[in-house]
Write a protein that holds these residues in place. Sequence first.
Motif, PDB file in Angstrom:
ATOM      1  N   LEU A 113       0.827  -1.204   0.000  1.00  0.00           N
ATOM      2  CA  LEU A 113       0.000   0.000   0.000  1.00  0.00           C
ATOM      3  C   LEU A 113       0.862   1.255   0.000  1.00  0.00           C
ATOM      4  O   LEU A 113       0.574   2.226  -0.710  1.00  0.00           O
ATOM      5  N   ALA A 114       1.950   1.246   0.799  1.00  0.00           N
ATOM      6  CA  ALA A 114       2.815   2.419   0.884  1.00  0.00           C
ATOM      7  C   ALA A 114       3.410   2.775  -0.471  1.00  0.00           C
ATOM      8  O   ALA A 114       3.540   3.956  -0.818  1.00  0.00           O
ATOM      9  N   VAL A 115       3.759   1.766  -1.251  1.00  0.00           N
ATOM     10  CA  VAL A 115       4.326   2.012  -2.578  1.00  0.00           C
ATOM     11  C   VAL A 115       3.226   2.420  -3.555  1.00  0.00           C
ATOM     12  O   VAL A 115       3.365   3.386  -4.315  1.00  0.00           O
ATOM     13  N   LYS A 116       2.114   1.681  -3.528  1.00  0.00           N
ATOM     14  CA  LYS A 116       1.007   1.975  -4.451  1.00  0.00           C
ATOM     15  C   LYS A 116       0.475   3.385  -4.247  1.00  0.00           C
ATOM     16  O   LYS A 116       0.155   4.092  -5.212  1.00  0.00           O
ATOM     17  N   ALA A 117       0.404   3.820  -3.000  1.00  0.00           N
ATOM     18  CA  ALA A 117      -0.149   5.137  -2.694  1.00  0.00           C
ATOM     19  C   ALA A 117       0.837   6.265  -2.949  1.00  0.00           C
ATOM     20  O   ALA A 117       0.459   7.432  -2.922  1.00  0.00           O
ATOM     21  N   GLY A 118       2.104   5.915  -3.188  1.00  0.00           N
ATOM     22  CA  GLY A 118       3.107   6.952  -3.378  1.00  0.00           C
ATOM     23  C   GLY A 118       3.551   7.586  -2.085  1.00  0.00           C
ATOM     24  O   GLY A 118       4.004   8.723  -2.057  1.00  0.00           O
ATOM     25  N   TRP A 119       3.454   6.826  -0.971  1.00  0.00           N
ATOM     26  CA  TRP A 119       3.877   7.357   0.315  1.00  0.00           C
ATOM     27  C   TRP A 119       5.386   7.246   0.507  1.00  0.00           C
ATOM     28  O   TRP A 119       5.952   7.944   1.341  1.00  0.00           O
ATOM     29  N   ILE A 120       6.036   6.357  -0.239  1.00  0.00           N
ATOM     30  CA  ILE A 120       7.469   6.137  -0.068  1.00  0.00           C
ATOM     31  C   ILE A 120       8.022   5.517  -1.347  1.00  0.00           C
ATOM     32  O   ILE A 120       7.285   4.865  -2.104  1.00  0.00           O
ATOM     33  N   ALA A 121       9.307   5.734  -1.590  1.00  0.00           N
ATOM     34  CA  ALA A 121       9.942   5.205  -2.800  1.00  0.00           C
ATOM     35  C   ALA A 121      10.007   3.679  -2.752  1.00  0.00           C
ATOM     36  O   ALA A 121      10.261   3.095  -1.698  1.00  0.00           O
ATOM     37  N   PRO A 122       9.795   3.011  -3.880  1.00  0.00           N
ATOM     38  CA  PRO A 122       9.804   1.543  -3.899  1.00  0.00           C
ATOM     39  C   PRO A 122      11.125   0.936  -3.458  1.00  0.00           C
ATOM     40  O   PRO A 122      11.151  -0.204  -2.984  1.00  0.00           O
TER      41      PRO A 122
END
Length: 726
Positions: A113-122
């Motif tokens: 979710l963090a990556v999909k939402a753009g909350w943090i770099a992959p």
Amino acid sequence: MTVDHSTNPTDRTPDTAPGAVADYDPRRPVFSVPYRQLGDRFIGRETTLDEVRQQLSAGRRTNITQGAALEGLAGLGKTQTAVEYAYRYRDEYPNGVIWLAADGDLETQLAELAVKAGWIAPASERRYMIEIARHRLRSVADCLIVFDNVQDPAALRDYLPEPPAAPHILMTSGAEQPDSTAVFIDRLDPAAALRLLIQTADREPDGEAELDAAREIADTLDGLPLALELAGGHLAHSAMGFQHALQRLRDDRREGADLDCVLRIGTAVCAEQPLLPAVLDVLAWSGPAAMGRDLLAAMVGATDHAELDAALEFGTGRAIIRALPETNRYALHPRVAQGHREQSAIADRPDWAAQQCARVSAWFGALLDDPQQLPRFEAEMDHLRAWHEHAVHFAPTLATRLTWLRIYVPLNRGQPDEVRRLLEQGLAEYQQHGCDDQALLACLHHDLAFALDALGETKRAQAQVQQAIAIRRGLFGDDHPDTARSFANSADYAATLGDQLRALELTEQTLAIRRGLHGDRHPDTAISLNNIATYTYNLGNQEHALDMASQALAIHRDLYGERHPATAASLASVAYFTNALGDSQRALELAGQALAIHRALFGDRHPDTAIGLNTMATYSSALGEQQRALDLTQQGLAIYQELFGLRHPATAKALQTTAGYLLKLGKTNEAYTQAQAAYDIFRQVLGTKHPQTLSAAQMLARIKRPGFRIPSFKKGGTAKKAKPRK
């Protein structure tokens, strides 16, 4: 030979260079509902949706469930109702809708979710992804959080919101849940059931006789949405009409088992696709999460991708298999899986079960060498756990290896307690099941040592790694990557125990092995050079430490270029040793280069960026620029507060560091306030006896001491004992 994936933080090969990144923002909203199963065909739940909306709007945590009279009855459409609610009211939630499968691995879902939402770099560490997503989950307001298929409410404790955040919490479960308002769901009424059947069949009855047959099918299936969807899906992809389908239903019907009847018909139809029964077997006996196509192909032994695609298309078209949109992941409805397990018991096919355990072991083991494969590995953890349980009964000699494979995820999440638990379990299984795999046994000892050291039991860690060294020397000799890795970790434990000279000897031995195996331009060689720099520095040879760290930096630049985390880490190491030699200005320049890399890779809102700012503050302070140091540290503190919240050790550490610079500026009252805040966080999160809590308490005591004076400052800083980079 088994692969030893667990490495000491001082002995870690960096990931492949990530690409360019966007401006990641941990506050960005997301709509993560995985599927809208019935889409526009959803009917007959208007009253239920209105009641859910009313309860949530009143601030009540809400649970879609069935009444006591219907407990144990699956297929009523609880998940579909929650999906429909999320889609219908999505615009009412400016901070997004977050959907989590409560019967799956929540932390894996949070990382995705963090990556999909753009909350943090992959390319960020998984522990950062999880911590940032968990903080948002617990702190954000004006959003909807759905926990689907809740079985154990206690498992949600760490993911529920904290005051003052008050998002809407919607759950689905098979029973009423504590601390939530139940919204009961029932069968569809006859008219709604008929409409659902006709729409899922994607055809209108042709004539009165066909319409009567459709009505009788809907009545026979008693308004169960899952049964109607399965029956309609079969009609939509076959030439039979409603009358033919009704006759087939009558022939196979058993009293009180209408859904089972549809499932049996569906299973018979599956035989039309040669690979589909094998797909259903695997999905039914694996974990509850959707399975990726790659793992599924490996487990069914699919060599013809077209054949597998045809089977999946056949199964999804008839609603037997659920496909998650925009992914190659597939699952069965829990009731469909249960029915298939009842028809095809695993205990009757022990050889098949053992074969699947071996295939699971091979698939996961093949991912260990490439850190970039961690997300794929993590996404399938539910299935690894499920097949470990089967291995205990049907392939006991494989159970230990499957347990060992399971540590890969908690290892990368920074969860040494869980790593230790699994490894101790694995060693017990090794003895219990009479395993004879010395390479695996060495991995168990080596990795257990890592976990013990992380938990502060370094003496026990050293004893464990010595067992790993003895086994690996006997199997492979000294000139082997696995032996070298154990030497490197043993060196770190020796240093922690105070024997810096022994640590240096072991690391020089490791470097010689790695140069012989890989040459001078290799990541492992650079790791050993950096570790030699650490131990020689601790022994007082600062010039040699700087030379070793500079050689490691040259290797990383050669291998990865300027835009890579390994290059940034090497720049930070060189800066540290440069500052120790008194050249704080040059150290500041190097730290600035490292910070620029982190910003380019991860953006401004990232833990590594905060670390870089704090490092810059250290060297600014060494140059006498206390105000600049304070400004930089406060920037880092703001990042930690935004990413992790106010009750996190990283936030507390930043508060404590800020207090130190305030003291140097003579702002004693402000320093005391910050130090008190740091102490309170450490005490609440880590306990009163933790070293960081004690350190904060000591700072408070110094500030409060009568006649306390700001310590004198010497340009260039004082040389501190270096620590291996973690």
